[in-house]
Design a protein around this motif. Sequence first.
Motif, short mmCIF file in Angstrom:
data_model
loop_
_atom_site.label_atom_id
_atom_site.label_comp_id
_atom_site.label_asym_id
_atom_site.label_seq_id
_atom_site.Cartn_x
_atom_site.Cartn_y
_atom_site.Cartn_z
N PHE A 67 141.47 83.01 20.10
CA PHE A 67 142.44 83.56 20.57
C PHE A 67 142.14 85.18 20.56
O PHE A 67 141.38 85.97 21.57
N VAL A 72 143.60 88.36 22.10
CA VAL A 72 144.91 88.43 22.01
C VAL A 72 145.13 88.40 20.24
O VAL A 72 144.22 87.49 19.74
N GLU A 153 141.79 87.57 30.62
CA GLU A 153 142.86 86.37 29.55
C GLU A 153 142.77 84.74 30.24
O GLU A 153 142.02 84.56 31.95
N ARG A 167 146.84 82.95 28.78
CA ARG A 167 146.82 82.86 26.88
C ARG A 167 146.51 81.59 26.38
O ARG A 167 146.48 81.33 25.26
N TRP A 170 148.98 79.48 24.89
CA TRP A 170 150.09 79.55 24.89
C TRP A 170 151.41 79.19 25.06
O TRP A 170 153.08 78.98 24.94
#
Length: 232
Positions: A67, A72, A153, A167, A170
């Motif tokens: 991530f 992120v 992303e 993501r 996610w």
Amino acid sequence: MFQYDEAIIEKFPQTVGGVILAEGMTNGKSSGTLVEEYQAEQESVLERIGDTPLSELPTLSAWRSTFREFGVNPTKTRSATEALLRRLTKKGDIPSINTLVDIGNLVSIRYGLPVAVFDTNSLEGVLTVQFSKGNERFTELGSDEIKHPEEREVIFADDTGLVFARRWCWRQSSQSAAKIETTNAIIVVESQHDHGLADITNAQSDLLALLEKYAGGNYQTAILDANRLSAD
């Protein structure tokens, strides 16, 4: 029907994905037997984790690093598996939702790996794990508002730019979530940790056994990595 874009594997060469292409399943309220299996797995996982911080589990630590690499903050935006395990360790249980979701969650917490069940009713073309351009379309579960991912992303998107997950692991979209009426799906379990192939192989096998037992249907499987990018 499912693939990793080459740019994703170049950036994250350790990626391993177990893919199940499913047709003709029957979803619905989980049977009493499945609920019992699910609850027993939750108890086993709680005992196994004990007081270990979730961030120190190898599978979750690897996803946290991934991530960060695509920009992120993994503490603010947790992977689906970490969110599940966080709920389990904080609340003591994860409620039953439906057969397909419960099966995915059961295997997810067993291995500490994200499992996504993507309803393919809205899928146009191939579902690709790719870096976003920022103009793709995403609708959160329970909302009609169309949002757009941030540029670069990691997303799951079809040929029209419809986003099935943002993501990476996610959050799934409204269109892709497993519903009572879901019969056809792409089911994906993924790893980022070293030597993840063995865990993916075992997790995929467990998923397949549970799906055949509780959802019926027909299945094709593939394991994808840097040597094989797509499953048809």
